[in-house]
Scaffold this motif. Structure first.
Motif, short mmCIF file in Angstrom:
data_model
loop_
_atom_site.label_atom_id
_atom_site.label_comp_id
_atom_site.label_asym_id
_atom_site.label_seq_id
_atom_site.Cartn_x
_atom_site.Cartn_y
_atom_site.Cartn_z
N GLU A 1 -5.36 5.97 -5.78
CA GLU A 1 -5.47 4.55 -5.40
C GLU A 1 -6.77 3.95 -5.91
OE1 GLU A 1 -3.09 3.38 -1.40
OE2 GLU A 1 -4.96 4.48 -1.12
N ALA A 2 -7.87 4.69 -5.79
CA ALA A 2 -9.15 4.19 -6.28
C ALA A 2 -9.12 3.99 -7.79
CB ALA A 2 -10.27 5.15 -5.89
N LEU A 3 -8.49 4.91 -8.50
CA LEU A 3 -8.41 4.79 -9.96
C LEU A 3 -7.47 3.68 -10.39
CD1 LEU A 3 -8.33 8.54 -11.04
CD2 LEU A 3 -10.28 6.99 -10.99
N LYS A 4 -6.45 3.40 -9.58
CA LYS A 4 -5.49 2.35 -9.91
C LYS A 4 -6.15 0.98 -9.97
CE LYS A 4 -1.24 0.22 -8.29
NZ LYS A 4 -0.26 0.16 -7.23
N LYS A 5 -7.18 0.78 -9.17
CA LYS A 5 -7.88 -0.51 -9.14
C LYS A 5 -8.79 -0.69 -10.34
CE LYS A 5 -7.59 -0.59 -4.15
NZ LYS A 5 -8.29 -0.42 -2.89
N ASP A 6 -9.05 0.37 -11.08
CA ASP A 6 -9.91 0.30 -12.25
C ASP A 6 -9.05 0.12 -13.50
OD1 ASP A 6 -12.81 0.92 -13.26
OD2 ASP A 6 -11.44 2.01 -14.59
N PRO A 7 -9.41 -0.80 -14.40
CA PRO A 7 -8.56 -1.01 -15.58
C PRO A 7 -8.49 0.21 -16.51
CG PRO A 7 -10.57 -2.34 -15.69
CD PRO A 7 -10.54 -1.72 -14.35
N ALA B 1 -18.30 7.24 -21.51
CA ALA B 1 -18.64 6.29 -20.45
C ALA B 1 -17.47 6.12 -19.48
CB ALA B 1 -19.04 4.94 -21.07
N VAL B 2 -16.26 6.07 -20.02
CA VAL B 2 -15.08 5.94 -19.17
C VAL B 2 -14.91 7.18 -18.30
CG1 VAL B 2 -12.55 5.76 -19.18
CG2 VAL B 2 -13.91 4.29 -20.67
N ALA B 3 -15.12 8.35 -18.89
CA ALA B 3 -15.01 9.60 -18.12
C ALA B 3 -16.03 9.61 -16.98
CB ALA B 3 -15.21 10.80 -19.04
N ASP B 4 -17.28 9.21 -17.27
CA ASP B 4 -18.30 9.16 -16.22
C ASP B 4 -17.91 8.18 -15.12
OD1 ASP B 4 -19.80 11.04 -17.59
OD2 ASP B 4 -21.09 9.55 -18.56
N ARG B 5 -17.38 7.04 -15.52
CA ARG B 5 -16.99 6.01 -14.55
C ARG B 5 -15.87 6.51 -13.63
NH1 ARG B 5 -16.04 -0.19 -15.71
NH2 ARG B 5 -14.60 -0.72 -14.05
N LEU B 6 -14.85 7.16 -14.22
CA LEU B 6 -13.74 7.66 -13.42
C LEU B 6 -14.17 8.82 -12.52
CD1 LEU B 6 -10.79 7.43 -15.98
CD2 LEU B 6 -11.49 5.78 -14.24
N GLU B 7 -15.09 9.64 -12.99
CA GLU B 7 -15.63 10.72 -12.15
C GLU B 7 -16.36 10.13 -10.94
OE1 GLU B 7 -18.08 13.23 -14.58
OE2 GLU B 7 -16.37 14.03 -15.68
N GLN B 8 -17.14 9.07 -11.15
CA GLN B 8 -17.84 8.43 -10.03
C GLN B 8 -16.86 7.83 -9.03
OE1 GLN B 8 -20.54 5.67 -11.85
NE2 GLN B 8 -22.03 7.24 -12.38
N LEU B 9 -15.81 7.20 -9.54
CA LEU B 9 -14.80 6.63 -8.64
C LEU B 9 -14.14 7.73 -7.81
CD1 LEU B 9 -12.99 3.96 -10.83
CD2 LEU B 9 -14.21 3.57 -8.70
N ALA B 10 -13.84 8.85 -8.44
CA ALA B 10 -13.17 9.94 -7.73
C ALA B 10 -14.10 10.55 -6.68
CB ALA B 10 -12.70 11.01 -8.71
N THR B 11 -15.36 10.70 -7.01
CA THR B 11 -16.29 11.31 -6.05
C THR B 11 -16.68 10.35 -4.94
OG1 THR B 11 -18.15 10.80 -7.52
CG2 THR B 11 -17.22 13.03 -7.64
N SER B 12 -16.30 9.08 -5.06
CA SER B 12 -16.60 8.14 -3.98
C SER B 12 -15.68 8.35 -2.77
CB SER B 12 -16.47 6.70 -4.49
OG SER B 12 -15.11 6.39 -4.76
#
Length: 182
Positions: free
Chosen positions: A104-110, A53-64
């Motif tokens: 930067e986008a990933l930094k905002k995610d815990p 779930a974390v991998a999917d979440r970080l992939e979505q953040l990166a593709t945003s």
């Protein structure tokens, strides 16, 4: 002359060791009164319980991020590695900017605060292969195979480490002349 130098050295050492503190004040009696307490403002890294779930979440953040075509994330322990695939027509300076934007986008995610971001196409492909192996139920085997490939690419080949196989030379006429033992 030697004795004078030796005397000056001894005097300077004894004078240096007996000096009072720089400000001349006595040390505080209670050391806990002088401690400064600071509130932690950096986002805390959360423990990853569901790595998929974390991998999917970080992939979505990166593709945003607009220039990122796709992303692949592998989570092991509490560390995530995110490989991004960027549009091919971007120049090198823009690639660095996009990579920074993803970080930067990933930094905002815990969960992404301590993630590693790479824009290397080969590493992205290897991360995709590791992720696919994990999802297929082969996490250790897939990871070990990819790490072996990565280390094989990084490891230099040093000429001094190459061992020549024993050469079985057939005697020729030049070797036999003058050497009766051959």
């Amino acid at each position: 002359m030697r004795q004078i130098c030796l005397m000056l050295l001894v005097l300077s050492l004894t004078a240096g060791c007996s000096q009072a503190p720089n400000n001349g004040a006595a040390p505080p009696q209670d050391p806990t009164n002088n401690q400064v307490k600071v509130q932690q403002i950096a986002p805390q890294k959360l423990e990853i319980k569901d790595s998929q779930a974390v991998a999917d979440r970080l992939e979505q953040l990166a593709t945003s991020i607009p220039e990122v075509e796709n992303a692949h994330c592998v989570v092991f322990g509490n560390t995530a590695v995110v490989g991004i695939n960027i549009k091919k027509d971007l120049d090198r300076a823009k690639v660095g900017t996009v990579k920074y934007s993803v970080a930067e986008a990933l930094k905002k995610d815990p969960y992404g605060v301590n993630a590693v971001v790479t824009a290397d196409m080969d590493l992205d492909q290897r991360l995709r292969d590791i992720r696919d192996n994990v999802r297929a139920g082969r996490p250790m085997t897939g990871f070990a195979e990819q790490m072996a490939d990565i280390v094989g690419r990084i490891m230099p080949q040093l000429p001094r480490d190459i061992r020549n196989p024993p050469v079985n030379q057939a005697p020729n006429d030049a070797n036999q002349v003058g050497n009766p033992n051959l």
